[in-house]
Design a protein around this motif. Structure first.
Motif, PDB file in Angstrom:
ATOM      1  N   ASP A 191       0.817  -1.216   0.000  1.00  0.00           N
ATOM      2  CA  ASP A 191       0.000   0.000   0.000  1.00  0.00           C
ATOM      3  C   ASP A 191       0.853   1.269   0.000  1.00  0.00           C
ATOM      4  O   ASP A 191       0.365   2.346  -0.368  1.00  0.00           O
ATOM      5  N   LYS A 195      -1.161   3.244  -3.126  1.00  0.00           N
ATOM      6  CA  LYS A 195      -2.261   3.920  -2.450  1.00  0.00           C
ATOM      7  C   LYS A 195      -3.189   4.606  -3.452  1.00  0.00           C
ATOM      8  O   LYS A 195      -2.756   5.045  -4.518  1.00  0.00           O
ATOM      9  N   THR A 230      -0.350  -6.668   1.750  1.00  0.00           N
ATOM     10  CA  THR A 230      -0.826  -5.433   2.378  1.00  0.00           C
ATOM     11  C   THR A 230      -1.713  -5.747   3.572  1.00  0.00           C
ATOM     12  O   THR A 230      -2.487  -6.709   3.551  1.00  0.00           O
ATOM     13  N   GLU A 233      -5.780  -3.214   2.613  1.00  0.00           N
ATOM     14  CA  GLU A 233      -6.279  -3.368   1.247  1.00  0.00           C
ATOM     15  C   GLU A 233      -7.310  -2.309   0.871  1.00  0.00           C
ATOM     16  O   GLU A 233      -7.484  -1.974  -0.292  1.00  0.00           O
ATOM     17  N   LEU A 236      -5.852   0.665  -1.145  1.00  0.00           N
ATOM     18  CA  LEU A 236      -5.195   0.456  -2.432  1.00  0.00           C
ATOM     19  C   LEU A 236      -6.019   1.059  -3.564  1.00  0.00           C
ATOM     20  O   LEU A 236      -7.251   1.037  -3.535  1.00  0.00           O
TER      21      LEU A 236
END
Length: 328
Positions: A191, A195, A230, A233, A236
């Motif tokens: 992430d 992002k 990650t 999540e 993301l």
């Protein structure tokens, strides 16, 4: 007893007279016995393997092949750590759906030639998601071990640069490098570079990094299997998910998995309680696999130092209190 895969490697190396391969397989046997809490046996095997010079162990724990690992121009730090995996599939405890998905990824990559003969490709990009401590990093090592490949862990501390444009340049170095070798590559804490681009708190440079990740994943045709992990999540970028062939969830263990984890981590430890004791299960409910491992290790240390013959629920509860304090 070591698992069949390691034993086959050990016997092949021994019959072929390959000293380096024999030593690596022997190290894997020793490590597996330590994971089972069979410390006396592990110490004996280590003494047989190394004799009086146990310092040889450190020099033989590095990969035999030299890799010209790319570095960050700003600080000269290597962008990846290359490791020899040692942990096998029986150490990953997941829900049946997640376990089946992981085994499918392994089978596809083991039999990639069969798929390619039909014009298909094995899963080459997989994302693991779920709470911290639920086995994502462990699973990456296991995948590398099961596929007989080195594990390459991308170092985010070196990858993310303070210089404008340098993070994307570092990413390009990583993708060019892993394309040349048959690694299992782990992008942990993915992430940090994937992002959501619409996040108003991020500046344009981070949005450019996400775009660079998307472009490089789209164009990647290399030899390595890419794994991303990650704990977040939900942040993301939505476009990221479409770039992965498979996504596998690593949730907190339910009661069934909890019993399996306790059975694995308590193997070789004499105790005054059963694995399915309701009081024990209640104490560990909501804990991750990593939490459980730390608690059991702490409790076992207390048992050994107090010269007790058996581990008790009292020691477990005391170790759980310490774990809760550590995390508060």
């Amino acid at each position: 007893m070591a698992n069949g895969k390691i034993l086959r490697q050990l016997f092949r190396a021994g019959t072929a007279g390959d000293a380096d391969a024999f030593r690596l397989a022997s190290q894997a046997v020793i490590e597996e016995e330590r994971q089972k809490q069979h410390h006396l046996l592990a110490n004996d095997l280590e003494q047989i393997l190394y004799g009086s010079d146990l310092n040889l162990r450190a020099s033989n724990s590095t990969p035999r092949v030299h890799y010209d690992v790319p570095v960050d121009k700003e600080r000269g730090l290597p962008l990846l750590d290359i490791r020899t995996p040692k942990r096998s599939l029986d150490e990953v405890i997941l829900p049946s759906s997640s376990s089946a998905a992981l085994e499918e990824v392994l089978e596809e990559n083991r039999r990639a030639d069969v798929l390619r003969s039909y014009g298909m490709k094995p899963a080459g990009k997989v994302i693991f998601f779920g709470p911290p401590g639920c086995g994502k990093t462990l699973a990456a090592e296991v995948v590398a071990f099961e596929l007989d490949r080195p594990l390459a862990i991308v170092r985010l501390d070196a990858l993310v640069s303070s210089f404008l444009g340098e993070t994307a340049a570092n990413l390009r170095k990583v993708f060019d490098f892993i394309a040349q070798h048959p690694f299992v590559v782990l992008f942990d804490e993915f992430d940090a570079i994937g992002k959501e681009r619409g996040d108003s708190g991020d500046h344009g440079e981070l949005r450019r990094v996400v775009n660079a990740v998307l472009q490089m994943m789209d164009s990647y045709e290399g030899r390595s299997l890419i794994l991303a992990a990650t704990n977040h999540e939900q942040i993301l970028d939505t476009a990221i998910w479409r770039r992965f062939d498979e996504s596998i969830e690593f949730p907190l263990p339910d009661e069934k998995q909890l019993k399996e984890i306790l059975s694995l981590k308590l193997r070789g430890i004499r105790r005054q309680f059963e694995i399915d004791d309701k009081e024990v299960l209640k104490e560990f409910k909501g804990k991750s696999g990593a939490d459980i491992e730390r608690v059991i290790r702490r409790a076992a240390k207390r048992m050994i130092l107090r010269e007790q013959e058996f581990l008790t629920i009292k020691e477990l509860k005391s170790a759980l209190v310490r774990e809760d304090l550590r995390k508060s």
